[in-house]
Scaffold this active site. Structure first.
Site, PDB file in Angstrom:
ATOM      1  N   CYS A   1      40.667   7.484 -15.956  1.00  0.00           N
ATOM      2  CA  CYS A   1      40.510   7.192 -14.527  1.00  0.00           C
ATOM      3  C   CYS A   1      39.127   6.669 -14.172  1.00  0.00           C
ATOM      4  O   CYS A   1      38.902   6.212 -13.047  1.00  0.00           O
ATOM      5  CB  CYS A   1      40.822   8.434 -13.682  1.00  0.00           C
ATOM      6  SG  CYS A   1      39.593   9.769 -13.833  1.00  0.00           S
TER       7      CYS A   1
ATOM      8  N   ARG B   1      32.254  15.530 -19.729  1.00  0.00           N
ATOM      9  CA  ARG B   1      32.096  14.082 -19.858  1.00  0.00           C
ATOM     10  C   ARG B   1      33.149  13.375 -19.022  1.00  0.00           C
ATOM     11  O   ARG B   1      34.184  13.940 -18.662  1.00  0.00           O
ATOM     12  CB  ARG B   1      32.202  13.645 -21.324  1.00  0.00           C
ATOM     13  CG  ARG B   1      33.567  13.859 -21.950  1.00  0.00           C
ATOM     14  CD  ARG B   1      33.649  13.179 -23.317  1.00  0.00           C
ATOM     15  NE  ARG B   1      34.935  13.405 -23.972  1.00  0.00           N
ATOM     16  CZ  ARG B   1      36.031  12.704 -23.713  1.00  0.00           C
ATOM     17  NH1 ARG B   1      36.002  11.745 -22.808  1.00  0.00           N
ATOM     18  NH2 ARG B   1      37.150  12.955 -24.358  1.00  0.00           N
TER      19      ARG B   1
ATOM     20  N   CYS C   1      43.286  10.894 -10.616  1.00  0.00           N
ATOM     21  CA  CYS C   1      43.546  10.628 -12.039  1.00  0.00           C
ATOM     22  C   CYS C   1      45.046  10.748 -12.339  1.00  0.00           C
ATOM     23  O   CYS C   1      45.693  11.727 -11.947  1.00  0.00           O
ATOM     24  CB  CYS C   1      42.763  11.600 -12.916  1.00  0.00           C
ATOM     25  SG  CYS C   1      42.963  11.276 -14.695  1.00  0.00           S
TER      26      CYS C   1
ATOM     27  N   CYS D   1      36.149  11.026 -17.742  1.00  0.00           N
ATOM     28  CA  CYS D   1      37.485  10.668 -18.218  1.00  0.00           C
ATOM     29  C   CYS D   1      37.539   9.179 -18.531  1.00  0.00           C
ATOM     30  O   CYS D   1      37.083   8.346 -17.747  1.00  0.00           O
ATOM     31  CB  CYS D   1      38.519  11.027 -17.152  1.00  0.00           C
ATOM     32  SG  CYS D   1      40.204  10.509 -17.540  1.00  0.00           S
TER      33      CYS D   1
ATOM     34  N   CYS E   1      37.262  14.204 -13.876  1.00  0.00           N
ATOM     35  CA  CYS E   1      38.068  13.072 -13.426  1.00  0.00           C
ATOM     36  C   CYS E   1      37.912  12.832 -11.933  1.00  0.00           C
ATOM     37  O   CYS E   1      37.345  13.639 -11.197  1.00  0.00           O
ATOM     38  CB  CYS E   1      39.560  13.336 -13.697  1.00  0.00           C
ATOM     39  SG  CYS E   1      39.984  13.760 -15.395  1.00  0.00           S
TER      40      CYS E   1
ATOM     41  N   THR F   1      39.541  20.869 -21.582  1.00  0.00           N
ATOM     42  CA  THR F   1      39.323  19.595 -22.261  1.00  0.00           C
ATOM     43  C   THR F   1      37.869  19.145 -22.246  1.00  0.00           C
ATOM     44  O   THR F   1      37.490  18.267 -23.018  1.00  0.00           O
ATOM     45  CB  THR F   1      40.175  18.482 -21.612  1.00  0.00           C
ATOM     46  OG1 THR F   1      39.766  18.310 -20.246  1.00  0.00           O
ATOM     47  CG2 THR F   1      41.663  18.849 -21.654  1.00  0.00           C
TER      48      THR F   1
END
Length: 524
Positions: A70, A65, A40, A67, A36, A32
């Protein structure tokens, strides 16, 4: 093998969504491109798709990048930066204090005593990112906090967080969060914040993430017992604790107020209001407050380690989440510790309050009870003259101490003013102790105590502390009939079992010595 074992332990923490590990490492999902918190609530990814990073900056550098669910940047800071005394740990503490906001890597290098190239190489090897990337990630964390909890203009947010330009601010926030600063602010629920930014006084309110449990009553009581009128104020109620104080900041005087209230689970939630002369000082105030309240500690790790000792176990169970109370003004605390040597808390407060009243600088603040800044080292040198070798002392002197104590106060102030006594977060505790004991009238106990309070040294031990002996005797840790010297030696050997959390163990012994009152029986 160690790397694989560490990764397996971290993955188990992710599977259990254990929030105790939030801020200690970050979980990046390769499929993805998102990283996190360990806690999370999203579906746990396959272990083969997970990569772990020690810092959010390392995750950024690897192309991930944050999340949006969370919000890993809103978690408490890693306790590693308080525990580690190596170059990487000391560099991180300086970066969190904004060392790279106004200067370049050369400024950081001068404080740490290593070349910029060596610092960069060490940080990349240890933390996965260089100084610039680490500083950028920290500025993004401060900026996000300001965006969601204040009404500052976006340009003021950028300046307060330490960004050099609005464009750099916008680019960094988009890179890390994949949204614009405006979108972050629009999605935030700020209805709970009753205090809005006052442009005339530059006052704003921020949330303070903290790991639970947190012994808020103990921390606030510790501070309240040592209040200097005008410089500090405290209000202790059952469901609302407040501590405020004035501050010397790089761009002018300021003030801060920290409030703690319990939620429905009786977990203490903290927030702070601050008044600053320049918005560039907001990040510095935030870092000082986090150190003052030891908010980045790992209380579960500390409590678990100390609970192994059957004598300390009931103390930890009674007061979980004990913290090492730090200081927001390092130079001030050196003077307070020196004045407080070998006298009671009440006596020290009397002497220090007189000093503040006589030579403290007046300051305007909207916070109740704040009116004065603690004297600077230069003011003390000028206003507290060298005592005569013989004859009576001036009864009207700002510090009504003995000759030897006045000379020690002046020597410490002189060292602070000349820069031969360094107190910045990047200094090694051993170096601080060496510089302190080289001053006349400062012994090993005071040096160790200042390492605990000023640097937050978690594994400090104050050999010779009578309150520690009193607490140990009360708890049955020492054999009866021991001489003071033998008792200190026996307790020091026992304390080795509590490493690397001996400073926290000392807090429990101090509490036992005072029969339930937190903190040491000294005046500092």
């Amino acid at each position: 093998m160690d790397v694989q074992k560490n990764a397996a332990e971290r993955y188990r923490a992710v599977q259990s969504r254990d929030r105790r590990f939030d801020g200690q490492f970050f979980t990046a999902v390769k499929t993805t491109g998102i990283y996190c918190r360990p806690s999370c609530p999203a579906v746990t990814p396959k272990s083969s798709n997970v990569e772990f990073f020690s810092t959010s900056a390392a995750a950024h550098e690897a192309g991930f990048r944050a999340c949006k669910r969370c919000l890993p940047e809103a978690s408490p800071g890693s306790p590693a930066w308080n525990l580690r005394q190596d170059l990487a740990g000391r560099a991180m503490r300086l970066i969190r204090m904004g060392a790279l906001n106004d200067g370049d890597l050369d400024a950081l290098s001068s404080q740490l005593g290593y070349s910029p190239r060596h610092i960069h190489r060490t940080l990349v090897a240890e933390l996965g990112a260089g100084p610039a990337a680490l500083a950028r990630a920290h500025r993004a964390q401060v900026a996000r906090n300001l965006l969601v909890s204040s009404h500052l203009r976006l340009a003021d947010v950028a300046f307060s967080a330490g960004f050099g330009s609005v464009r750099q601010f916008n680019d960094t926030m988009r890179q890390i969060y994949a949204v614009t600063p405006t979108e972050i602010r629009t999605k935030a629920d700020r209805s709970a914040w009753s205090v809005e930014t006052d442009p005339s006084t530059l006052q704003l309110q921020l949330s303070l993430p903290v790991r639970q449990p947190f012994d808020a009553p103990g921390v606030f009581q510790f501070l309240a017992e040592r209040i200097l009128p005008g410089v500090e104020a405290a209000q202790l109620e059952d469901r609302r604790l407040r501590y405020s104080r004035t501050l010397w900041l790089p761009h002018g005087p300021g003030a801060v107020e920290v409030t703690a209230t319990p939620d429905v689970n009786y977990e203490w939630q903290l927030s702070m209001r601050c008044e600053v002369t320049s918005l560039a000082d907001v990040g510095i105030v935030l870092a000082r407050v986090r150190r003052l309240f030891d908010l980045d500690a790992d209380p579960n790790a500390v409590d678990a380690a100390l609970s192994v000792d059957p004598v300390l176990r009931p103390l930890v169970a009674e007061v979980p989440g004990t913290r090492l109370v730090g200081t927001a003004e390092a130079e001030e605390y050196v003077i307070r510790a020196v004045v407080g040597q070998q006298i009671s808390v009440k006596a020290a407060r009397t002497h220090l309050s007189r000093l503040v009243e006589r030579i403290g600088s007046p300051v305007e603040s909207s916070f109740e009870g704040l009116s004065t800044l603690f004297p600077t080292p230069a003011q003390i040198i000028y206003s507290v003259p060298e005592p005569p070798l013989e004859g009576p002392l001036d009864p009207d002197r700002p510090l009504r101490l003995a000759r030897r104590s006045i000379r020690t106060v002046r020597a410490a102030s002189q060292a602070l003013e000349e820069g031969t006594l360094r107190l910045h977060p990047g200094v090694h505790p051993d170096q601080l102790r060496t510089e302190l004991v080289s001053l006349p009238g400062i012994g090993q106990w005071t040096a160790a105590y200042l390492a605990l309070r000023v640097l937050g040294q978690p594994d400090d031990w104050m050999t010779g502390d009578v309150a520690l002996i009193a607490g140990a005797r009360r708890l049955g840790l020492l054999k009866s009939g021991l001489s003071p010297a033998a008792a200190h030696r026996q307790l020091e050997r026992r304390a080795q079992q509590w490493s690397p959390w001996r400073s926290y163990a000392a807090m429990h012994l101090w509490r036992a010595a005072a029969n339930g009152a937190p903190g040491p029986t000294d005046s500092a």
